[in-house]
Write a protein that holds these residues in place. Structure first.
Motif, PDB file in Angstrom:
ATOM      1  N   GLN A 113      36.778  40.569  32.219  1.00 36.23           N
ATOM      2  CA  GLN A 113      35.874  41.354  32.717  1.00 36.23           C
ATOM      3  C   GLN A 113      35.834  42.609  31.615  1.00 36.23           C
ATOM      4  O   GLN A 113      34.787  43.198  31.429  1.00 36.23           O
ATOM      5  CB  GLN A 113      36.220  42.132  34.090  1.00 36.23           C
ATOM      6  CG  GLN A 113      36.168  41.090  35.188  1.00 36.23           C
ATOM      7  CD  GLN A 113      36.961  41.700  36.419  1.00 36.23           C
ATOM      8  OE1 GLN A 113      36.975  42.835  36.549  1.00 36.23           O
ATOM      9  NE2 GLN A 113      37.099  40.742  37.411  1.00 36.23           N
ATOM     10  N   ILE A 114      36.987  43.020  31.236  1.00 34.82           N
ATOM     11  CA  ILE A 114      37.184  43.890  29.985  1.00 34.82           C
ATOM     12  C   ILE A 114      36.378  43.639  28.601  1.00 34.82           C
ATOM     13  O   ILE A 114      35.687  44.394  28.151  1.00 34.82           O
ATOM     14  CB  ILE A 114      38.714  44.326  29.923  1.00 34.82           C
ATOM     15  CG1 ILE A 114      39.258  45.080  30.964  1.00 34.82           C
ATOM     16  CG2 ILE A 114      38.652  45.309  28.687  1.00 34.82           C
ATOM     17  CD1 ILE A 114      40.550  45.436  31.384  1.00 34.82           C
ATOM     18  N   ILE A 115      36.766  42.376  28.419  1.00 37.02           N
ATOM     19  CA  ILE A 115      36.439  41.910  27.290  1.00 37.02           C
ATOM     20  C   ILE A 115      34.746  41.725  27.402  1.00 37.02           C
ATOM     21  O   ILE A 115      34.099  42.093  26.265  1.00 37.02           O
ATOM     22  CB  ILE A 115      36.884  40.389  26.834  1.00 37.02           C
ATOM     23  CG1 ILE A 115      38.355  40.495  26.749  1.00 37.02           C
ATOM     24  CG2 ILE A 115      36.186  39.917  25.755  1.00 37.02           C
ATOM     25  CD1 ILE A 115      39.148  39.383  26.558  1.00 37.02           C
ATOM     26  N   GLU A 116      34.147  41.303  28.433  1.00 36.27           N
ATOM     27  CA  GLU A 116      32.782  40.938  28.493  1.00 36.27           C
ATOM     28  C   GLU A 116      32.445  41.514  30.003  1.00 36.27           C
ATOM     29  O   GLU A 116      32.520  41.052  30.734  1.00 36.27           O
ATOM     30  CB  GLU A 116      32.200  39.399  28.439  1.00 36.27           C
ATOM     31  CG  GLU A 116      30.896  39.045  28.718  1.00 36.27           C
ATOM     32  CD  GLU A 116      29.898  40.262  27.901  1.00 36.27           C
ATOM     33  OE1 GLU A 116      29.618  41.296  28.675  1.00 36.27           O
ATOM     34  OE2 GLU A 116      29.777  39.987  26.729  1.00 36.27           O
ATOM     35  N   PRO A 117      31.835  42.797  29.998  1.00 38.43           N
ATOM     36  CA  PRO A 117      32.003  43.460  31.364  1.00 38.43           C
ATOM     37  C   PRO A 117      30.765  42.638  32.231  1.00 38.43           C
ATOM     38  O   PRO A 117      30.347  42.998  33.158  1.00 38.43           O
ATOM     39  CB  PRO A 117      31.442  44.869  31.029  1.00 38.43           C
ATOM     40  CG  PRO A 117      32.072  45.020  29.829  1.00 38.43           C
ATOM     41  CD  PRO A 117      31.963  43.775  28.982  1.00 38.43           C
TER      42      PRO A 117
END
Length: 328
Positions: A113-117
């Protein structure tokens, strides 16, 4: 014909960015960098595909090893983008989950999620872990995040409804325990027994009866599966998945006209039901109704413009129609 998938990961082809071109003469360092980057892209993709194959065989430890081997290449290769990295971490999280390590699974889903919200699958998957840990408010929050990114994401829609039902007490603790056990059972006969018991405990729990029918189908017990789906659609006439699965069993039994009718009913209830549209297009093609098959496939492309199966179906139908015109 999928089970009611509460835990989802899309194992697609890794997206490779096009390499930049330049008229500038390459130095030795440039050449070495290009070679390293090319090796990273090849090795990263190769390990990822190996992981997918192992995962599909339910060899989760082997899949995890392959995905972890892909990690340094995917994270150092410039040809991999944020979506690729999130896809990898989502895959690693799924493996950890099935190996019994929910904490590690949660870590990787959060990292995705952090890498690709915008990775809605990762929110759905982390929500599912919170759901089985009975942290309903947190699970509901994650499912809603997934839906804020992809409002028509059926898995998150169904999960949100399920989590809200458990939170409200509509489903009992005993039912919850059985549902969790059935979801994780590897043996199809064990799944059948658990879903049967769950259906008895909660006669109005449509998803449990649907999963019972799916498990019976996968065990080759088509007549029993047909009976379950017939009862399901009678008791829950607005349950689109039930009609889709009833159509699938009917088609497997050679009842293509009935299958067509049930697929159309599922689409009538949910016009964006891509799986039912795919099944309808396929059965119409088998019945030589190429115009109808094209129409269903084009509807799929309204919701999934890059759906390769729909595009292929249209091309196949157009070829058949062209051949028919030539014969005339």
């Amino acid at each position: 014909m999928p089970n009611r998938v509460v835990f989802f990961i899309a194992f697609g082809t890794l997206l490779l960015l096009s390499a930049c071109r330049s008229t500038k003469e390459a130095t030795t360092l440039d050449t070495e960098s290009i070679i390293r980057d090319s090796l990273a892209s090849v090795n990263g993709k190769a390990f990822f595909i190996k992981g997918i194959d192992a995962y599909n065989q339910k060899s989760f430890a082997e899949a995890l090893t392959a995905f972890k081997s892909a990690e340094p290449f995917i994270f150092t290769g410039t040809k991999f983008n944020a979506n690729d990295k999130a896809l990898l971490y989502n895959a690693i999280g799924k493996c950890f989950f099935f190996l019994g390590s929910a904490d590690s699974a949660s870590y990787y889903f959060t990292a995705a999620q952090i890498i690709e919200p915008q990775n809605y699958e990762a929110y759905n998957n982390s929500g599912y872990i919170k759901f089985i840990q009975r942290e309903y408010d947190l699970a509901i929050s994650d499912f809603k995040k997934a839906l804020s990114i992809k409002p028509d994401y059926n898995e998150a829609i169904e999960n949100l409804k399920l989590a809200e039902e458990f939170k409200s007490g509509k489903l009992t603790w005993d039912a919850e325990a059985l549902f969790e056990k059935a979801e994780q059972a590897q043996d199809v006969e064990e799944k059948i027994l658990l879903y049967l018991r769950l259906s008895q405990l909660q006669p109005n729990f449509a998803d449990a009866k649907n999963n019972l029918g799916v498990s019976l189908f996968r065990a080759g017990r088509l007549d029993e599966a047909m009976k379950v789906f017939t009862e399901l659609t009678t008791q829950h006439p607005d349950y689109a998945m039930g009609y889709n699965n009833l159509g699938f069993v009917s088609e497997a039994k050679g009842l293509k006209d009935e299958a067509t009718r049930y697929y159309r009913k599922a689409i009538e209830l949910d016009s964006r039901f891509v799986l039912a549209l795919e099944n309808l297009s396929s059965v119409l093609y088998d019945q030589a109704d190429y115009d109808g098959a094209i129409k269903a496939a084009k509807e799929i492309l309204l919701y999934e413009p890059n759906n390769s199966d729909a595009k292929m179906r249209i091309a196949m139908c157009e070829k058949q129609l062209k051949n028919k015109r030539k014969k005339k």
